[in-house]
Design an enzyme around this catalytic site. Structure first.
Site, mmCIF file in Angstrom:
data_model
loop_
_atom_site.group_PDB
_atom_site.id
_atom_site.type_symbol
_atom_site.label_atom_id
_atom_site.label_comp_id
_atom_site.label_asym_id
_atom_site.label_seq_id
_atom_site.Cartn_x
_atom_site.Cartn_y
_atom_site.Cartn_z
ATOM 1 N N VAL A 161 0.758 -1.155 0.359
ATOM 2 C CA VAL A 161 -0.236 -0.064 0.454
ATOM 3 C C VAL A 161 0.362 0.952 -0.061
ATOM 4 C CG1 VAL A 161 -1.473 1.238 1.157
ATOM 5 C CG2 VAL A 161 -2.276 -1.060 1.127
ATOM 6 N N GLU A 162 1.848 1.478 0.335
ATOM 7 C CA GLU A 162 2.671 2.293 0.769
ATOM 8 C C GLU A 162 3.723 2.847 0.231
ATOM 9 O OE1 GLU A 162 2.767 4.555 3.281
ATOM 10 O OE2 GLU A 162 1.557 4.551 4.552
#
Length: 337
Positions: A161-162
């Site tokens: 996600v990051e």
């Protein structure tokens, strides 16, 4: 064990244990500059990235915002992303099984936000292939740390996600590394940032800091990891303020009921969507590469400053692999001290 971050190198597990083991050398090594010194990791990432980038992201990976769910960042391919992975997923001792065994969050939740992101991941097999290929270098270590701390295994997916597991990822807000720490938070969790070295990109230093931070945030919210994850993205004060507003109005104070920034509202659903796919890839038509559940690297204390090109030559490892395993180093060598 790391003696000092700037004196230690992360090498292939086979090399560290066998002494003279080798990894396949990639074609087109472009790591030497005109003066004979190694380029910085920033220069290499800028030089070798295979897709266009947003110039405001600097000389590292960029976000491509086309055909993505809201807030999704598809990062540029960095040097050395490709690994020889088996796509049939038929092997024993697979790391995905170990990851699933550590899942602790409620993955039965299903709503429009989760479905939006789950459908996007399910439609983009190539993105999943690219991201999991990067993850292969780091996932075993991250899971070791998660198990030692008895944290939810889903946190091992947060770097997707990051940063899409790109250690050279750099954001508009100056966040760096697979866990995307901004400078001040990185320093707070012991990530040294000097001309020579940035601990926010160091896999070991940033993973230790991220897991510590995530645990602290969840404890702040009564052990609720959905709220802890929201605070990791938006800040603890903002989440606390949203909880107070709802409580004062007699509303529920769970993550799904809070009024939070748009990016944060999509942040937790993305992680849940990924975990649901990893839990049952056949259900969503995704093929996960077979990844042996074994260490990919070990740490070697080199005792002093060392030229990274010399380290690569001595270890018989491609220089790009040295950088992918040691993304914290900014220059051609480790720090003098």
């Amino acid at each position: 064990m790391i003696q000092h971050a700037s004196r230690s190198l992360v090498l292939s597990f086979a090399i560290a244990t066998a002494g003279c083991g080798t990894l396949s050398r990639e074609d087109g090594d472009t790591s030497q500059s005109t003066n004979g010194k190694l380029r910085s990791v920033d220069e290499i990432a800028a030089m070798d990235a295979s897709v266009a980038r947003d110039k405001t992201y600097g000389n590292v990976s960029a976000a491509l915002m086309t055909d993505t769910p809201v807030g999704e960042q598809v990062l540029a391919d960095s040097p050395g992303d490709d690994l020889d992975v088996d796509m049939d997923g038929s092997g024993d001792n697979d790391i995905w099984d170990r990851l699933r065994a550590n899942f602790k969050l409620d993955l039965s939740i299903d709503n429009d936000l989760i479905r939006t992101h789950r459908n996007w991941y399910a439609r983009n097999q190539l993105y999943m292939d690219r991201t999991t290929a990067r993850a292969q270098r780091y996932l075993n270590y991250i899971l070791d740390e998660i198990e030692e701390r008895e944290l939810p295994g889903e946190l091992a997916l947060l770097p997707i996600v990051e940063s899409a597991f790109d250690p050279f990822a750099y954001s508009h807000g100056r966040a760096a590394g697979i866990w995307q720490f901004i400078p001040s938070t990185g320093r707070h969790f012991g990530m040294e940032q000097t001309w020579w070295y940035d601990g926010r990109r160091d896999i070991i230093a940033s993973t230790e800091g991220a897991l510590t931070y995530l645990h602290q945030l969840s404890e702040r919210f009564g052990g609720d990891y959905q709220l802890g994850l929201a605070a990791y993205n938006a800040g603890g004060g903002r989440v606390s303020g949203a909880i107070r507003r709802n409580a004062n109005q007699g509303k529920d104070t769970d993550f799904w009921s809070l009024r939070l920034p748009r990016e944060t509202r999509h942040y937790v659903p993305k992680l849940i969507a990924l975990a649901q796919i990893i839990k049952d890839p056949d259900e969503y038509g995704i093929v996960l590469p077979e990844m042996p559940d074994e260490p990919y690297f070990e740490v070697v204390d080199v005792g002093g400053q060392i030229d990274l090109a010399q380290a690569a030559e001595m270890a018989e490892v491609d220089i790009q692999e040295i950088y992918r395993l040691n993304p914290g180093f900014n220059r051609w060598a480790t720090a003098p001290d």
